[in-house]
Design a protein around this motif. Structure first.
Motif, PDB file in Angstrom:
ATOM      1  N   SER A  25      -5.944  33.815 -24.696  1.00 47.79           N
ATOM      2  CA  SER A  25      -6.468  34.597 -25.538  1.00 47.79           C
ATOM      3  C   SER A  25      -5.895  35.696 -26.746  1.00 47.79           C
ATOM      4  O   SER A  25      -6.758  36.199 -27.845  1.00 47.79           O
ATOM      5  CB  SER A  25      -6.807  36.033 -24.566  1.00 47.79           C
ATOM      6  N   HIS A  81      -9.190  31.366 -31.536  1.00 48.94           N
ATOM      7  CA  HIS A  81      -9.497  31.198 -29.744  1.00 48.94           C
ATOM      8  C   HIS A  81     -10.011  30.059 -30.415  1.00 48.94           C
ATOM      9  O   HIS A  81     -10.872  29.646 -30.963  1.00 48.94           O
ATOM     10  CB  HIS A  81     -10.811  32.702 -29.439  1.00 48.94           C
ATOM     11  N   PRO A 115     -12.214  28.447 -27.004  1.00 39.88           N
ATOM     12  CA  PRO A 115     -12.808  29.142 -26.094  1.00 39.88           C
ATOM     13  C   PRO A 115     -12.546  27.928 -24.935  1.00 39.88           C
ATOM     14  O   PRO A 115     -11.930  26.861 -24.603  1.00 39.88           O
ATOM     15  CB  PRO A 115     -14.545  28.663 -26.395  1.00 39.88           C
ATOM     16  N   PRO A 160     -14.814  34.004 -20.586  1.00 32.78           N
ATOM     17  CA  PRO A 160     -14.210  35.208 -22.044  1.00 32.78           C
ATOM     18  C   PRO A 160     -12.794  35.984 -22.480  1.00 32.78           C
ATOM     19  O   PRO A 160     -12.123  35.548 -20.936  1.00 32.78           O
ATOM     20  CB  PRO A 160     -15.001  36.958 -21.366  1.00 32.78           C
TER      21      PRO A 160
END
Length: 188
Positions: A113, A118, A120, A130
């Motif tokens: 994070s 980023h 994923p 998320p």
């Protein structure tokens, strides 16, 4: 539960749920450590293997939260007779395991994070996890990454200590300790 009467056999072993969570989390943690240790030998699969590593980490975190709730609401069987220092070491090792099965996946999630680019986290292709609301910073990401790796290495030592202690108590001390957690050995 704490208030329910338990038979002597029930008190000498863990519940089926506790056993399932113990072995599931334990095997997933070992698998995740193995993935990290061998992925360099599989350069073409390295990215895929790290995807598995991240998904397994999220699964470990979820199962660990269930395990902690279960542990807080279900009394474990008493320890067999052993020296005070052995009981203290057992409690310390278990505390560190509980800490690490939460902190390691959480630090990995924070690492991803905080990364400036980023990457994923796909949960086995079912959905994207998320990102956590933390500052994107190379320094912060490196800190989380270092903590993640240090705790991972410490976990290897804890696993060795845990297995050695269980085997020692079962085979050397003759306490039948393994019957508490290995399903086929349960004396029910």
């Amino acid at each position: 539960m704490h208030g329910q009467a338990e038979s002597p056999a029930a008190r000498s072993t863990y519940s089926r749920v506790a056993i399932w969570l113990h072995w599931s989390i334990g095997l997933l943690v070992i698998l995740n450590i193995a993935i990290v240790l061998v992925r360099e030998n599989f350069e073409a699969l390295s990215r895929t293997m790290m995807g598995w590593h991240k998904a397994i980490g999220i699964l470990v975190l979820a199962l660990s939260l269930v395990r902690i709730v279960w542990r807080l609401t279900h009394r474990p069987p008493p320890l067999p007779p052993m020296a005070a220092w052995e009981k203290g070491l057992s409690h310390l090792v278990h505390f560190l395991f509980y800490l690490f099965i939460i902190a390691i996946p959480l630090s990995g999630w924070l690492w991803m994070s905080a990364a400036e680019t980023h990457r994923p986290i796909s949960f086995f292709g079912l959905f994207i996890v998320p990102m956590l609301p933390v500052e994107q910073s190379k320094a912060l990401a490196e800190s989380f990454g270092e903590a993640h790796e240090i705790m991972g290495l410490a976990t290897i030592g804890l696993i060795i200590l845990h297995v050695a202690g269980a085997l020692k108590h079962h085979f050397v001390d003759g306490t039948n300790l393994l019957e508490r957690m290995i399903p086929g050995l349960r004396n029910r």
